[in-house]
Enzyme design. Structure first.
Site, PDB file in Angstrom:
ATOM      1  N   LYS A 176       0.732  -1.146   0.081  1.00  0.00           N
ATOM      2  CA  LYS A 176      -0.040   0.098   0.199  1.00  0.00           C
ATOM      3  C   LYS A 176       0.869   1.446   0.007  1.00  0.00           C
ATOM      4  CE  LYS A 176      -1.603   2.541   3.174  1.00  0.00           C
ATOM      5  NZ  LYS A 176      -1.411   3.737   2.597  1.00  0.00           N
ATOM      6  N   GLU A 249      11.141   1.573   9.066  1.00  0.00           N
ATOM      7  CA  GLU A 249      12.106   2.428   8.587  1.00  0.00           C
ATOM      8  C   GLU A 249      11.507   3.941   8.698  1.00  0.00           C
ATOM      9  OE1 GLU A 249      15.117   1.877   7.772  1.00  0.00           O
ATOM     10  OE2 GLU A 249      15.100  -0.169   7.033  1.00  0.00           O
ATOM     11  N   CYS A 283      14.719  10.715   3.657  1.00  0.00           N
ATOM     12  CA  CYS A 283      14.961  10.253   5.176  1.00  0.00           C
ATOM     13  C   CYS A 283      16.257  10.674   5.585  1.00  0.00           C
ATOM     14  CB  CYS A 283      14.376   9.042   5.346  1.00  0.00           C
ATOM     15  SG  CYS A 283      15.292   7.585   4.290  1.00  0.00           S
ATOM     16  N   GLU A 380      12.571  16.957  12.556  1.00  0.00           N
ATOM     17  CA  GLU A 380      12.725  16.496  11.032  1.00  0.00           C
ATOM     18  C   GLU A 380      12.011  17.406  10.212  1.00  0.00           C
ATOM     19  OE1 GLU A 380      10.844  13.062   9.734  1.00  0.00           O
ATOM     20  OE2 GLU A 380      12.821  12.465   8.271  1.00  0.00           O
TER      21      GLU A 380
HETATM   22  P1  NAD Z   1       3.393   8.706   7.130  1.00  0.00           P
HETATM   23  O1  NAD Z   1       4.246   8.189   8.383  1.00  0.00           O
HETATM   24  O2  NAD Z   1       2.613   9.758   7.169  1.00  0.00           O
HETATM   25  O3  NAD Z   1       2.882   7.595   6.031  1.00  0.00           O
HETATM   26  C1  NAD Z   1       3.434   6.464   5.768  1.00  0.00           C
HETATM   27  C2  NAD Z   1       2.688   5.392   5.334  1.00  0.00           C
HETATM   28  O4  NAD Z   1       1.679   5.064   6.461  1.00  0.00           O
HETATM   29  C3  NAD Z   1       1.487   5.911   4.377  1.00  0.00           C
HETATM   30  O5  NAD Z   1       1.445   5.024   3.265  1.00  0.00           O
HETATM   31  C4  NAD Z   1       0.192   6.140   5.085  1.00  0.00           C
HETATM   32  O6  NAD Z   1      -0.864   6.174   4.455  1.00  0.00           O
HETATM   33  C5  NAD Z   1       0.405   5.073   5.838  1.00  0.00           C
HETATM   34  N1  NAD Z   1      -0.168   4.993   7.323  1.00  0.00           N
HETATM   35  C6  NAD Z   1      -0.774   6.418   7.873  1.00  0.00           C
HETATM   36  N2  NAD Z   1      -1.103   5.932   9.116  1.00  0.00           N
HETATM   37  C7  NAD Z   1      -1.165   4.860   9.254  1.00  0.00           C
HETATM   38  C8  NAD Z   1      -1.527   3.800  10.533  1.00  0.00           C
HETATM   39  N3  NAD Z   1      -1.939   3.875  11.554  1.00  0.00           N
HETATM   40  N4  NAD Z   1      -1.096   2.388  10.340  1.00  0.00           N
HETATM   41  C9  NAD Z   1      -0.507   2.072   9.168  1.00  0.00           C
HETATM   42  N5  NAD Z   1      -0.134   2.842   8.261  1.00  0.00           N
HETATM   43  C10 NAD Z   1      -0.548   4.185   8.134  1.00  0.00           C
HETATM   44  O7  NAD Z   1       4.779   9.165   6.321  1.00  0.00           O
HETATM   45  P2  NAD Z   1       5.000   9.878   5.136  1.00  0.00           P
HETATM   46  O8  NAD Z   1       4.561  11.466   5.468  1.00  0.00           O
HETATM   47  O9  NAD Z   1       4.286   9.488   4.046  1.00  0.00           O
HETATM   48  O10 NAD Z   1       6.697   9.951   4.963  1.00  0.00           O
HETATM   49  C11 NAD Z   1       7.552  10.814   5.411  1.00  0.00           C
HETATM   50  C12 NAD Z   1       8.293  10.351   6.487  1.00  0.00           C
HETATM   51  O11 NAD Z   1       8.697   8.927   6.129  1.00  0.00           O
HETATM   52  C13 NAD Z   1       9.423  10.930   7.197  1.00  0.00           C
HETATM   53  O12 NAD Z   1       9.526  10.755   8.560  1.00  0.00           O
HETATM   54  C14 NAD Z   1      10.499  10.363   6.491  1.00  0.00           C
HETATM   55  O13 NAD Z   1      11.767  10.351   7.352  1.00  0.00           O
HETATM   56  C15 NAD Z   1      10.046   9.022   6.760  1.00  0.00           C
HETATM   57  N6  NAD Z   1      10.941   7.862   5.834  1.00  0.00           N
HETATM   58  C16 NAD Z   1      11.767   7.008   6.292  1.00  0.00           C
HETATM   59  C17 NAD Z   1      12.483   6.125   5.457  1.00  0.00           C
HETATM   60  C18 NAD Z   1      13.646   5.425   6.082  1.00  0.00           C
HETATM   61  O14 NAD Z   1      14.078   4.312   5.353  1.00  0.00           O
HETATM   62  N7  NAD Z   1      13.960   5.366   7.312  1.00  0.00           N
HETATM   63  C19 NAD Z   1      12.573   6.331   3.878  1.00  0.00           C
HETATM   64  C20 NAD Z   1      11.585   7.386   3.457  1.00  0.00           C
HETATM   65  C21 NAD Z   1      10.778   8.270   4.301  1.00  0.00           C
END
Ligand code: NAD
Length: 481
Positions: A176, A249, A283, A380
């Site tokens: 997803k 991650e 990230c 961040e």
């Molecule tokens: P987010 O946590 O808002 O969303 C990530 C995913 O989780 C989306 O698909 C979202 O629909 C889903 N989601 C939302 N609520 C959920 C729940 N309760 N249970 C399960 N899934 C749920 O993150 P974002 O805004 O899409 O991405 C940015 C963040 O991702 C930043 O903090 C960035 O640092 C992090 N990131 C980390 C890595 C890594 O490898 N460490 C890589 C890329 C991005």
């Protein structure tokens, strides 16, 4: 719009389940961040529909897990198909995510690299004992169905960090993507229908709470999640009741430490692009710079000049180096952090404002006269903003670099590699790179965060093992002994 653009705009992107279209009653809008306008729609899969999707994935698992050589062949074919689809996938990715189309191509081709890496990875047998007294061997069994959830910054690349090792290990998946960037992942699923056996790779999209339902569903045995730390904690809680395995991650607040012996003008471009690529939405982007006080003024100046010279615009246009921020809430957050810093006396060396009329553009921003207590330093930012701080002695900078809930990656910059390596060893993060931030990213190296930046690692054999359960088979001596 040219012909390629209209293809993306009129295409009906569909969810994939069991190798075919998963019918949905409703769709949701997808916005092009370069215009702020809706340009397409994606299927809104309802949480109840996951029962069927996970059942399909479970049914496919029984056959998929049995034949490793068939899996490797299917992955090789999948890599060829993704490679052949790069032009279309990259355009769709740029339109929904914002990054320049050349970078979008790079992301799609990285997915090809990951598929090929895992298809070719040799996994030696782990025979611990084989003698006259007994035989002991460790096996890595696939877990079953994997729930994979991805963020909006690298939807296809990060999905493939999960898909490729999970498939190779013998699992099936339901993936997803973020509701902000559903299309390229849907298109990937569409491209791979008939390439992978039905039910092996299923793609669903929809507004949350679909993500929470992907975690809570009883069928998946593993949740592989990339996203924010706050949602990652919810995923850990959601997975706990039936002890699903998790890989998380999460966010980062990466420091870059610049020692006094660097050639500032030589490193400035590398440092700049380590920060601002993908408009800072990485990230592992540099999120705060600690420059030795003797070189900081020149570094601030050099980074400011680079920031002022960058071409920002619609990622589909030729020559654009930085696209927009991906979505309105993130764009507002970046604005908010910069305004907060400004109100506390930060000096805006470059940028500091939105750009264009329509679209979520924010000029690359360099901030001076900040300290560790500023929100833009402590949190961040995940956008095109870089605060620059100074330090005098090494113990102090190590303490400040480590004074964070995050521990994803970091970098140390110096002409004295041994001195840099000595500092690197004191930083609490999953990776510390020398003279190039995040240089240790590749399919063959473990990637993961310490502290609130995550649990577990992706990539390399270690990433593959995280999609398996270990099993020991022990018995009396065998004829091989
Ligand atoms: P987010 O946590 O808002 O969303 C990530 C995913 O989780 C989306 O698909 C979202 O629909 C889903 N989601 C939302 N609520 C959920 C729940 N309760 N249970 C399960 N899934 C749920 O993150 P974002 O805004 O899409 O991405 C940015 C963040 O991702 C930043 O903090 C960035 O640092 C992090 N990131 C980390 C890595 C890594 O490898 N460490 C890589 C890329 C991005």
């Amino acid at each position: 719009m040219n012909v390629q653009d209209t293809i993306a705009a009129t295409e009906v992107w569909t969810a994939t389940s069991n190798g075919t279209v998963l019918a949905t009653k409703e769709r949701f809008d997808v916005v092009n961040p370069a215009t702020g306008q809706v340009f397409a729609s994606a299927p809104a899969v309802r949480p109840e529909q996951l029962d069927q999707v996970f059942a399909d994935a479970q049914a496919a698992f029984d056959l998929w897990k049995r034949d490793e050589s068939a899996r490797r062949d299917a992955m090789r074919r999948a890599a060829d198909v993704v490679e052949a689809s790069v032009a279309t996938l990259a355009r769709v990715l740029t339109m929904e995510q914002g990054k320049p189309v050349e970078e979008a191509r790079g992301e799609i081709l990285s997915a090809v690299t990951w598929l090929r890496y895992y298809a070719e990875l040799e996994l030696p047998r782990e025979v611990i004992r084989d003698d006259a007294h007994g035989y002991e061997e460790i096996f890595r069994r696939p877990m079953g169905v994997v729930s994979a959830i991805t963020p909006w910054n690298f939807p296809v690349g990060l999905a493939m960090w999960k898909i490729a090792p999970a498939l190779r290990a013998g699992n099936t998946l339901v993936v997803k993507p973020s509701p902000y960037t559903p299309l390229a992942t849907l298109a990937l699923g569409q491209a791979l229908r008939g390439v992978l056996p039905d039910g092996v790779l299923n793609i669903v999209t929809g507004p949350d709470p679909l993500g929470a339902a992907m975690v809570a569903h009883p069928v998946p045995r593993k949740v592989s999640f990339t996203g924010s730390t706050s949602v990652g904690k919810k995923v850990a809680l959601g997975a706990a009741p039936d002890l699903k395995r998790v890989t998380l991650e999460l966010g980062g607040n990466d420091p870059a430490i610049i020692l006094p012996d660097v050639d500032v003008d030589e490193i400035a471009p590398r440092l700049f692009w380590s920060t601002f690529s993908n408009s800072g939405q990485i990230c592992v982007a540099v999120k705060r710079v600690y420059a030795h006080e003797s070189i900081k003024p020149r570094l601030v100046e050099a980074l400011g000049e680079l920031a002022a010279s960058v071409r920002i615009g619609d990622g589909l246009k030729e020559g654009v180096q930085l696209g927009p921020v991906n979505n309105r809430p993130q764009w507002e957050r970046v604005n908010d952090l910069v305004n907060d810093a400004r109100s506390r006396g930060a000096r805006v060396v470059a940028g500091g404002e939105t750009a264009g009329d329509g679209g979520y553009f924010f000029r690359p921003t360099i901030l001076d006269a900040v300290d560790d207590s500023f929100r833009v330093v402590a949190e961040e930012q995940f956008g095109p903003v870089l605060p620059i701080l100074s330090f005098r002695d090494e113990d102090d900078v190590v303490r400040r670099a480590n004074d964070s809930e995050y521990g994803l990656t970091a970098s140390v910059w110096s002409n004295d590699i041994e001195r840099a390596a000595g500092i690197a060893a004191q930083i609490d993060s999953g990776q510390v790179a020398i003279n190039q931030h995040a240089r240790g990213l590749g399919p063959h190296l473990p990637f993961g965060g310490h502290k609130w930046s995550g649990i577990g690692v992706e990539n390399g054999p270690w990433g593959l093992y995280s999609f398996t359960e270990m099993q020991v088979i022990a018995g009396p001596a065998r004829t091989t002994g």
